[in-house]
Design a protein around this motif. Structure first.
Motif, PDB file in Angstrom:
ATOM      1  N   GLY A   1      31.909  44.176  95.131  1.00 16.97           N
ATOM      2  CA  GLY A   1      33.552  43.258  94.728  1.00 16.97           C
ATOM      3  C   GLY A   1      33.432  42.003  93.731  1.00 16.97           C
ATOM      4  O   GLY A   1      34.449  41.615  93.060  1.00 16.97           O
ATOM      5  N   ALA A   2      32.737  41.545  93.232  1.00 17.85           N
ATOM      6  CA  ALA A   2      31.647  40.750  92.240  1.00 17.85           C
ATOM      7  C   ALA A   2      32.598  40.896  90.946  1.00 17.85           C
ATOM      8  O   ALA A   2      32.715  42.708  91.133  1.00 17.85           O
ATOM      9  CB  ALA A   2      30.710  40.245  91.499  1.00 17.85           C
ATOM     10  N   PRO A   3      33.532  39.957  90.450  1.00 19.86           N
ATOM     11  CA  PRO A   3      34.442  40.696  89.275  1.00 19.86           C
ATOM     12  C   PRO A   3      33.557  41.612  87.676  1.00 19.86           C
ATOM     13  O   PRO A   3      34.048  42.498  87.463  1.00 19.86           O
ATOM     14  CB  PRO A   3      35.103  38.787  87.991  1.00 19.86           C
ATOM     15  N   ALA A   4      32.344  41.492  87.611  1.00 21.59           N
ATOM     16  CA  ALA A   4      31.607  41.877  86.727  1.00 21.59           C
ATOM     17  C   ALA A   4      31.843  44.278  86.634  1.00 21.59           C
ATOM     18  O   ALA A   4      31.480  44.829  86.566  1.00 21.59           O
ATOM     19  CB  ALA A   4      29.536  41.796  86.228  1.00 21.59           C
ATOM     20  N   PHE A   5      31.867  44.020  88.188  1.00 19.04           N
ATOM     21  CA  PHE A   5      31.934  45.434  88.818  1.00 19.04           C
ATOM     22  C   PHE A   5      33.244  45.675  89.070  1.00 19.04           C
ATOM     23  O   PHE A   5      33.353  47.183  88.280  1.00 19.04           O
ATOM     24  CB  PHE A   5      31.131  44.971  90.581  1.00 19.04           C
ATOM     25  N   GLN A   6      34.108  45.095  89.131  1.00 19.77           N
ATOM     26  CA  GLN A   6      35.572  45.651  88.804  1.00 19.77           C
ATOM     27  C   GLN A   6      35.510  45.620  87.645  1.00 19.77           C
ATOM     28  O   GLN A   6      36.147  46.567  87.202  1.00 19.77           O
ATOM     29  CB  GLN A   6      36.192  44.641  89.494  1.00 19.77           C
ATOM     30  N   LYS A   7      35.229  44.449  86.711  1.00 14.28           N
ATOM     31  CA  LYS A   7      35.957  45.369  85.033  1.00 14.28           C
ATOM     32  C   LYS A   7      34.822  46.377  84.529  1.00 14.28           C
ATOM     33  O   LYS A   7      35.707  46.682  84.319  1.00 14.28           O
ATOM     34  CB  LYS A   7      36.168  43.900  84.661  1.00 14.28           C
ATOM     35  N   THR A   8      33.769  46.494  85.129  1.00 18.27           N
ATOM     36  CA  THR A   8      32.646  47.636  84.397  1.00 18.27           C
ATOM     37  C   THR A   8      33.781  48.731  85.053  1.00 18.27           C
ATOM     38  O   THR A   8      34.177  49.437  84.331  1.00 18.27           O
ATOM     39  CB  THR A   8      31.257  47.606  85.188  1.00 18.27           C
ATOM     40  N   GLN A   9      33.916  49.037  86.354  1.00 21.06           N
ATOM     41  CA  GLN A   9      34.700  50.142  86.770  1.00 21.06           C
ATOM     42  C   GLN A   9      36.002  51.027  86.577  1.00 21.06           C
ATOM     43  O   GLN A   9      36.181  51.512  86.179  1.00 21.06           O
ATOM     44  CB  GLN A   9      35.001  50.044  88.578  1.00 21.06           C
ATOM     45  N   GLY A  10      36.521  49.733  85.728  1.00 21.68           N
ATOM     46  CA  GLY A  10      38.301  49.511  84.747  1.00 21.68           C
ATOM     47  C   GLY A  10      37.630  50.283  83.834  1.00 21.68           C
ATOM     48  O   GLY A  10      38.371  51.344  83.461  1.00 21.68           O
ATOM     49  N   ALA A  11      36.413  49.856  82.736  1.00 17.61           N
ATOM     50  CA  ALA A  11      36.071  50.382  81.397  1.00 17.61           C
ATOM     51  C   ALA A  11      35.509  52.104  82.114  1.00 17.61           C
ATOM     52  O   ALA A  11      35.935  52.647  80.701  1.00 17.61           O
ATOM     53  CB  ALA A  11      35.274  49.487  80.718  1.00 17.61           C
ATOM     54  N   LEU A  12      35.633  51.708  83.086  1.00 15.03           N
ATOM     55  CA  LEU A  12      34.573  53.248  82.767  1.00 15.03           C
ATOM     56  C   LEU A  12      35.957  54.328  83.253  1.00 15.03           C
ATOM     57  O   LEU A  12      35.876  55.677  82.749  1.00 15.03           O
ATOM     58  CB  LEU A  12      33.480  53.451  83.893  1.00 15.03           C
ATOM     59  N   THR A  13      37.175  54.023  83.797  1.00 11.65           N
ATOM     60  CA  THR A  13      37.925  54.692  84.267  1.00 11.65           C
ATOM     61  C   THR A  13      38.544  55.207  83.450  1.00 11.65           C
ATOM     62  O   THR A  13      39.263  55.779  83.646  1.00 11.65           O
ATOM     63  CB  THR A  13      38.292  53.801  85.580  1.00 11.65           C
ATOM     64  N   ALA A  14      38.758  54.343  82.739  1.00 14.01           N
ATOM     65  CA  ALA A  14      39.597  54.721  81.724  1.00 14.01           C
ATOM     66  C   ALA A  14      39.213  55.177  79.941  1.00 14.01           C
ATOM     67  O   ALA A  14      40.076  56.100  79.209  1.00 14.01           O
ATOM     68  CB  ALA A  14      39.931  52.674  80.689  1.00 14.01           C
ATOM     69  N   GLU A  15      37.814  55.071  80.326  1.00 18.16           N
ATOM     70  CA  GLU A  15      37.262  55.792  79.078  1.00 18.16           C
ATOM     71  C   GLU A  15      36.962  57.837  79.578  1.00 18.16           C
ATOM     72  O   GLU A  15      36.917  58.739  79.308  1.00 18.16           O
ATOM     73  CB  GLU A  15      35.733  55.587  79.232  1.00 18.16           C
ATOM     74  N   TRP A  16      36.509  57.490  81.013  1.00 17.11           N
ATOM     75  CA  TRP A  16      36.462  58.925  81.798  1.00 17.11           C
ATOM     76  C   TRP A  16      37.995  59.218  82.175  1.00 17.11           C
ATOM     77  O   TRP A  16      37.917  60.422  82.692  1.00 17.11           O
ATOM     78  CB  TRP A  16      35.480  58.810  82.555  1.00 17.11           C
ATOM     79  N   GLY A  17      38.534  59.079  82.765  1.00 20.22           N
ATOM     80  CA  GLY A  17      39.986  59.302  83.559  1.00 20.22           C
ATOM     81  C   GLY A  17      40.007  59.483  84.418  1.00 20.22           C
ATOM     82  O   GLY A  17      40.829  60.726  85.409  1.00 20.22           O
ATOM     83  N   ARG A  18      38.780  59.511  85.264  1.00 17.20           N
ATOM     84  CA  ARG A  18      39.029  60.091  86.677  1.00 17.20           C
ATOM     85  C   ARG A  18      38.227  58.370  86.860  1.00 17.20           C
ATOM     86  O   ARG A  18      36.937  57.906  86.380  1.00 17.20           O
ATOM     87  CB  ARG A  18      37.492  60.296  86.746  1.00 17.20           C
ATOM     88  N   GLU A  19      38.233  58.119  88.574  1.00 18.49           N
ATOM     89  CA  GLU A  19      37.883  56.349  89.101  1.00 18.49           C
ATOM     90  C   GLU A  19      36.151  56.427  89.012  1.00 18.49           C
ATOM     91  O   GLU A  19      35.902  57.175  89.710  1.00 18.49           O
ATOM     92  CB  GLU A  19      38.797  56.251  90.185  1.00 18.49           C
ATOM     93  N   ALA A  20      35.965  55.576  88.134  1.00 19.49           N
ATOM     94  CA  ALA A  20      34.649  55.697  88.457  1.00 19.49           C
ATOM     95  C   ALA A  20      33.965  55.460  90.243  1.00 19.49           C
ATOM     96  O   ALA A  20      34.273  54.257  90.828  1.00 19.49           O
ATOM     97  CB  ALA A  20      34.130  54.388  87.369  1.00 19.49           C
ATOM     98  N   VAL A  21      32.777  55.380  90.542  1.00 19.14           N
ATOM     99  CA  VAL A  21      32.705  55.171  92.301  1.00 19.14           C
ATOM    100  C   VAL A  21      30.736  54.861  91.717  1.00 19.14           C
ATOM    101  O   VAL A  21      30.454  54.586  91.332  1.00 19.14           O
ATOM    102  CB  VAL A  21      32.446  56.581  92.764  1.00 19.14           C
ATOM    103  N   PHE A  22      31.272  53.402  93.500  1.00 15.48           N
ATOM    104  CA  PHE A  22      29.492  53.158  93.248  1.00 15.48           C
ATOM    105  C   PHE A  22      28.957  53.861  93.951  1.00 15.48           C
ATOM    106  O   PHE A  22      29.116  54.431  95.123  1.00 15.48           O
ATOM    107  CB  PHE A  22      30.195  51.839  94.626  1.00 15.48           C
TER     108      PHE A  22
END
Lengths: 458, 458
Positions: free
Chosen positions: B378-399
């Motif tokens: 839930g920490a912001p860095a994890f959420q921001k990183t997830q967003g950046a990865l999702t943008a690059e790969w066009g598929r939601e990044a998973v934990f």
């Protein structure tokens, strides 16, 4: 001076030259189990054929499907004919770093007590031993111009690597090799003062198994637990081979293994044998096999199963978190009495297969088979040999069992139908099959003299 | 065009040069576990320091008691500061004969489907991965003249060999290395299309044991049964490590291992994971660990014990009837949750000692320790990183969880008191730690682009 005394004197006078001849064959790397040494193994056969020719033998190198045999005849006289068997091949030398000197640069070293020993691979097993017989023939020939009895020499080049070509060679040359008696020099003294005639040997069944799991090496972090680890599969198989009492658990393994006859048991009990001394000599103290049996009984009359080598995964310096694709083990069974090596092999394979997971597979490779052998010590040849040895060593020669396997003994007995007298001058500290193998100079010298007397007695 | 788009375009245009730079480090044999490669491992550190300097970092090679660290700073801007960790050392390459090409002569190969992969030791673990981050920095610097946030890079040279010098190095340089967040690129994607952030890792306890029996190699014919065979002792220890249910039997081993929290279990259950496909990819089909648990649960959340290497006696061609003087095994434990690697090591040693006969001895060698790690997604860095990865790969990044061990993760968390975001672009078929290691060119290219976006997002 009698012929015998003259020949013995000749042996004494010629000892240095005999050592030089032994060194010539010890320098040849006749490691039969390793294909890299095939050419040098053949060169060793040729050396022995030439050496036997120099003693007056009609000697030849005989091709087989593997390493060649050496066959040599000197049958110009009448009398009890003998077939002498020895082997010119040697064990591998690894771990090389434990040798104090180059294993193929033989030398004579003097110990602090003044005794001397011949050091090098094959010094005792079997080049030094087989040359005691050849040198005895050489001395008889030099002094009397002939041997006292008809002699055929057969030298094998695959004794240390399964010997699969010996049975067909014996079959194909039965008439040529036939004799009244066979002699083998590949066994030990009872102790450094007491000569021995070995009257029983264990058989051998050698088998290599390789467990194949994943189709590649895996990272243990990603696949640990989930993927079969062949190291674990192999360890489980090996651990299951014995129960807590030290019994081998393969079904039917003990078929054909009777309790020791009381007479033999009593005869062995009279020998001055100490389990503590036997194990203490190599730094051990706890007998490891079947509980409730003496070490002598176990080594001479009980079957065993030993993992001679095993390996899987990363064994270099440091650490590598891998689950290997495969793991393997080389396993030998020593067999006694009527155990059938083929039945043992088949039962072992079933035992292994039952312990291999469904997604793994096991590969088997056979490494030789031989049944056990035992002879009646009452036969004249055994009595005459005992007398000759007793005369040379000044102490009564004893009849002993042997824990090792010399499959040729059974083969000769079965295929030629003759007794085999096993006399050897090795000692338990000769480190055969190990680094720094040696053969006492006294064993070599008095071994030659012993054969001089045995040839006369027979 | 935004800065971000311009930097991404620069990454695309510079890809061939980036591959050339990666090849330069892949050619260096930085095998940290083998002392023979110490000089080349240092040369690799020096290459990375020079490369980071070329991106504008203040970079230096720092000596340790083992292989050196590389530390590089570029903190000319304000913002969330990050510490990026990677390792420049690689695994050994044996068995060398299974490599299709020289492991240190990297190349780009095209598969039948047209995809391309970078092949060579370290391509994925970890040189290819760490260079995705460095190349992202290079692109930002080239386009904007600076990095978007303050960055410190720490490259270790002993990740594959225990990493014993990392904890004291972190202690001695806490102030210099302090940052708001740590980034590590040494993990995998969920699948080739789906990026992943690893939020838990297993710990590691590595141990090597050597069983010493007789003071020399023995002939199994003379000593078989009577003398302890270290191969058998070792096999018994390894076999005893697990019971029939696949549980590890070391007393206290599961202390600190709770059942998986229901939320995480449910989240993992949603992932499209097939045990059959996971094992099938490496030629297996039967889960080997604890019965009643899924392969995913076992690899991500259960501890394990794997024999990574074992060996004793003759392993060459052919057969040698020896009872070896010693046998050894390298064993790794993957740890989860609150398992204490020091307690596990102590308990394992007691377990081993209890199974060594009185006349044998065991020698222990430690190969690294690390506890498990887990972070709050839930920490912001994890959420921001997830967003950046999702943008690059066009598929939601998973934990996801991770079965491997990156001890530095726990160390950074504990010693610097910061979160660690683990993002990596490896794939399960990269064959890291195995012959023919590869890294998809797509992983490398889109990995660089991913870091470009993550640096912007943070």
């Amino acid at each position: 001076m009698s012929d015998l005394d003259a020949v013995l004197a000749r042996v004494d006078a010629d000892l240095d030259a005999a050592i030089d001849r032994l060194f010539a064959t010890l320098r040849l790397k006749s490691i039969s189990t390793d294909p890299a040494y095939a050419a040098e193994t053949r060169a060793c056969a040729e050396w022995h054929a030439a050496d036997l020719a120099s003693v007056g033998f009609d000697a030849s190198v005989r091709d087989t499907a593997g390493h060649p045999m050496v066959v040599a005849h000197n049958r110009s006289v009448a009398g009890t004919s003998v077939l002498f068997y020895g082997h010119y091949d040697v064990q591998p030398v690894d771990p090389l770093e434990l040798w104090e000197h180059d294993p193929f640069a033989p030398s004579v070293e003097t110990r602090p007590d003044g005794s001397r020993m011949i050091v090098g691979r094959g010094a005792a097993d079997d080049k030094g031993q087989l040359m005691t017989f050849v040198e005895a023939c050489r001395a008889w020939k030099a002094v009397t111009g002939k041997l006292p009895i008809p002699v055929t020499v057969l030298l094998e080049g695959e004794e240390e690597s399964g010997g699969v070509n010996l049975p067909p060679f014996l079959d194909a040359n039965t008439d040529e090799l036939r004799a009244d008696l066979a002699l083998i020099c590949d066994t030990n003294m009872w102790d450094p003062q007491t000569p021995a005639i070995t009257t029983s040997l264990r058989g051998l069944c050698g088998e290599e198994i390789t467990i194949h799991a994943a189709d590649r090496d895996l990272h243990s972090g990603f696949y640990g637990s989930a993927a079969a680890n062949p190291n674990h599969v192999l360890a489980r198989i090996i651990a299951d081979l014995r129960d807590e009492e030290g019994h081998i658990t393969i079904p039917g393994f003990y078929d054909g293994v009777p309790e020791l006859p009381r007479a033999l048991k009593e005869s062995w009990a009279k020998l001055d044998f100490s389990t503590q001394a036997f194990l203490g000599e190599v730094g051990l103290s706890v007998p490891a096999g079947e509980k409730g049996r003496s070490a002598l009984e176990m080594v001479w009359s009980r079957p065993t199963c030993e993992v001679n080598g095993m390996g899987g995964g990363y064994q270099g310096a440091g650490f590598k978190t891998v689950i290997p694709a495969q793991a393997s083990a080389k396993i030998s069974f020593r067999l006694v009495f009527d155990q059938d090596p083929h039945k043992v092999r088949a039962a072992f394979r079933e035992f292994v297969k039952a312990r291999v997971p469904a997604d793994c597979r096991v590969e088997f490779m056979e490494h030789g088979s031989g049944t056990a052998a035992a002879f009646d010590t009452g036969a004249p040849a055994f009595q005459k040999t005992q007398g000759a040895l007793t005369a040379e060593w000044g102490r009564e020669a004893v009849f002993v069992g042997g824990g090792g396997s010399i499959p040729v003994t059974t083969l000769i007995k079965d295929k030629l139908g003759i007794d085999v007298v096993m006399v050897g001058f090795g000692l338990s500290d000769d480190r055969i099959h190990s680094p720094n193998e040696k053969y006492d100079l006294k064993s070599f010298h008095k071994g030659i003299r012993s054969w001089v007397r045995i040839l006369a007695a027979l």
